[in-house]
Design a protein around this motif. Structure first.
Motif, short mmCIF file in Angstrom:
data_model
loop_
_atom_site.label_atom_id
_atom_site.label_comp_id
_atom_site.label_asym_id
_atom_site.label_seq_id
_atom_site.Cartn_x
_atom_site.Cartn_y
_atom_site.Cartn_z
N UNK A 125 11.28 59.04 7.08
CA UNK A 125 12.11 60.01 5.61
C UNK A 125 11.24 61.17 5.14
N UNK A 126 10.24 61.17 5.86
CA UNK A 126 9.43 62.35 5.16
C UNK A 126 10.89 63.47 5.86
N UNK A 127 10.96 63.23 7.25
CA UNK A 127 11.52 64.73 7.14
C UNK A 127 12.64 65.01 6.69
N UNK A 128 13.39 64.28 5.93
CA UNK A 128 14.25 64.84 4.13
C UNK A 128 13.45 65.62 4.23
N UNK A 129 12.60 64.77 3.40
CA UNK A 129 11.52 65.73 2.18
C UNK A 129 10.86 66.57 2.57
N UNK A 130 10.98 67.39 3.73
CA UNK A 130 10.23 68.31 4.43
C UNK A 130 11.94 69.16 4.00
N UNK A 131 12.91 68.63 4.34
CA UNK A 131 14.36 69.51 4.34
C UNK A 131 14.29 70.07 3.04
N UNK A 132 14.85 68.89 2.04
CA UNK A 132 15.25 69.64 0.81
C UNK A 132 13.73 70.71 0.37
N UNK A 133 12.09 70.48 0.20
CA UNK A 133 11.53 71.44 -0.03
C UNK A 133 11.69 72.66 0.76
N UNK A 134 12.10 73.09 1.48
CA UNK A 134 12.62 73.89 2.72
C UNK A 134 14.30 74.62 2.17
N UNK A 135 14.96 73.66 1.93
CA UNK A 135 16.45 73.71 1.34
C UNK A 135 17.32 74.46 2.15
N UNK A 136 16.96 73.12 3.60
CA UNK A 136 17.98 73.10 4.57
C UNK A 136 19.34 72.53 4.02
N UNK A 137 20.42 72.96 4.74
CA UNK A 137 21.44 72.07 4.00
C UNK A 137 21.30 70.94 5.16
N UNK A 138 22.28 70.06 3.94
CA UNK A 138 22.18 68.54 4.64
C UNK A 138 22.95 68.01 6.09
N UNK A 139 23.74 68.92 6.86
CA UNK A 139 24.01 68.67 7.57
C UNK A 139 23.46 69.68 8.94
N UNK A 140 23.18 70.45 8.59
CA UNK A 140 21.60 71.07 9.27
C UNK A 140 20.58 70.22 9.82
N UNK A 141 20.10 69.76 9.30
CA UNK A 141 19.44 68.63 9.37
C UNK A 141 20.29 67.68 10.34
N UNK A 142 21.10 67.40 9.81
CA UNK A 142 21.40 65.99 10.65
C UNK A 142 22.21 66.89 12.35
N UNK A 143 22.28 68.25 12.23
CA UNK A 143 23.08 68.73 13.52
C UNK A 143 22.05 68.88 14.61
N UNK A 144 20.73 69.45 13.42
CA UNK A 144 19.21 70.57 14.48
C UNK A 144 18.06 69.59 14.50
N UNK A 145 18.47 68.17 13.70
CA UNK A 145 16.69 67.44 14.06
C UNK A 145 17.51 65.98 14.35
N UNK A 146 18.15 65.17 13.37
CA UNK A 146 18.82 64.18 13.20
C UNK A 146 19.59 63.24 14.89
N UNK A 147 20.54 64.45 15.30
CA UNK A 147 21.44 63.93 16.17
C UNK A 147 20.17 64.18 17.98
N UNK A 148 19.16 65.12 17.80
CA UNK A 148 18.36 64.78 18.76
C UNK A 148 17.40 64.10 18.89
N UNK A 149 17.04 63.95 17.94
CA UNK A 149 16.32 62.65 17.42
C UNK A 149 17.02 60.67 17.83
N UNK A 150 18.35 60.67 18.02
CA UNK A 150 19.06 60.00 17.83
C UNK A 150 19.29 59.67 19.89
#
Length: 290
Positions: free
Chosen positions: A183-208
Motif C-alpha cells: 500500500x505504500x506505493x499508492x501513498x507515494x503515488x498520491x504524494x507525487x500527484x501521479x494519476x491512478x491510471x498511470x500507476x496501474x499502467x506503469x507500476x501495478x501491471x509490471x508487478x502483476x
C-alpha cells in the motif's frame, strides 16, 4: 517458515505417486504420437506411414478452418478476459460495499459447466428468443440479433459466452495479485500527484506479471481444449463455420473411425500448450534457484 503442525512427507512416499503420474501422462502422449504415425482406423495398427497423417491433416480444409477459428477465438477470448478480469479486480479492490457478494457473483459463472453455459447462451442468442425477444417486448420491433446463425459472426457468439464464464476466474487471480501489492506505493503515488491510471499502467501491471503469466497459461489451455461450448451452442455450425480442432478430433476419433488422423490432431494441439508451459516452467525454476 514451516508450520509447526505440518509434518514433512518423506520423498520415498511421494516417489511412487510421482512416477505413476509422469509415466501415465507421458505414456498417453507417446501412445498418441505412435498411433499418429500409423494407418490406424477403427483399431490401432502397426503399419508405419511416417508423417502421412500430418500431411493429410493440413490438406483437410475442415482442419485448416478449425485452426483459423481457434486463432480468432484465442485472440479475442484471451484479450477480453484479461481486460474485463483486470477491470473487475480493480473495481473490487476499491473496498466497495458488498465486496464478498460481488466476488461470488462474478466468479459464479466459472463454477458452471461449459455445456450449461453453451445451452443458456444458445437460447439467449437464437433469433426469436432471448435477447431478440426481450428487445421486441421493450418496443424495439426492428431489432435483430442473428449472429449465432451467421457463418461470419458465429465464432463471436462463442467468444461472448466463454468470456462471460471465464472472466470471473481472471478477476479472482488479479484481485489476489492486487491485494499483494504494498500500500505504500499508492501513498507515494498520491504524494507525487501521479494519476491512478498511470500507476496501474506503469507500476501495478509490471508487478502483476507473475499473476498475468499464470492467467495466460490457464487461458491458453482453455483455448486449445475448446469443445463443450461449441458443441452445446452450435454443433460446429452453421455448416462448419464454428469448427474447432477439438471437435474435429472427436468427430474423427468416434464418428469417422480414424484414430490415426485424430491422434495427429491431438499431438499438434499439444504444441501451443508446451510452447507456453516451457518458458513459464523455466522462469519458475530460475526463480526457485535465485
Amino acid at each position: 517458515m514451516r508450520h509447526p503442525l505440518r509434518k514433512a512427507v518423506p520423498f520415498a512416499a511421494l516417489l511412487p505417486m510421482a512416477l505413476t503420474v509422469i509415466v501415465g501422462y507421458l505414456g498417453t502422449v507417446l501412445w498418441s504420437l505412435r498411433i499418429s504415425l500409423t494407418n490406424s482406423r477403427s483399431f490401432p495398427s502397426d503399419t508405419f506411414v511416417g508423417m502421412a497423417q500430418y500431411t493429410r491433416l493440413f490438406e483437410n480444409e475442415r482442419w485448416l478452418l478449425s485452426l483459423n477459428n481457434l486463432a480468432l477465438y484465442g485472440v479475442l477470448f484471451i484479450g477480453a478476459c484479461l481486460v474485463i478480469g483486470f477491470l473487475l479486480a480493480v473495481f473490487i479492490d476499491q473496498n466497495v460495499t458488498g465486496e464478498g457478494v460481488l466476488r461470488t457473483i462474478f466468479l459464479y459463472p466459472y463454477a458452471m459447466s461449459f455445456v450449461a453455459t453453451g445451452l443458456v447462451w444458445q437460447w439467449m442468442l437464437t433469433p426469436g428468443n432471448g435477447i431478440e425477444q426481450a428487445a421486441h417486448q421493450f418496443g424495439f420491433a426492428g431489432f435483430s440479433f442473428d449472429w449465432i446463425v451467421d457463418q461470419d459472426m458465429v465464432m463471436y457468439t462463442v467468444v461472448i459466452a466463454t468470456v462471460w464464464q471465464a472472466s470471473g476466474l481472471v478477476m479472482a487471480m488479479m484481485l489476489a495479485g492486487l491485494r499483494g501489492i504494498d500500500g505504500e506505493i499508492w501513498k507515494a503515488a498520491r504524494l507525487d500527484g501521479i494519476p491512478a491510471w498511470r500507476v496501474y499502467l506503469s507500476i501495478v501491471l509490471p508487478m502483476l506479471w507473475p499473476t498475468i503469466a499464470t492467467v495466460l497459461l490457464l487461458l491458453t489451455t482453455a483455448v486449445v481444449k475448446l469443445f463443450d461450448a461449441v458443441v452445446a451452442m452450435t454443433q460446429g455450425g452453421p455448416g462448419t463455420a464454428s469448427e474447432v480442432p477439438a471437435k474435429f478430433i472427436m468427430d474423427h476419433l468416434f464418428g469417422r473411425a480414424n484414430i490415426a488422423l485424430a491422434s495427429a490432431g491431438a499431438v499438434l494441439l499439444l504444441v501451443p500448450v508446451l510452447a507456453m508451459l516451457a518458458p513459464y516452467a523455466y522462469a519458475r525454476s530460475r526463480k526457485g534457484r535465485a
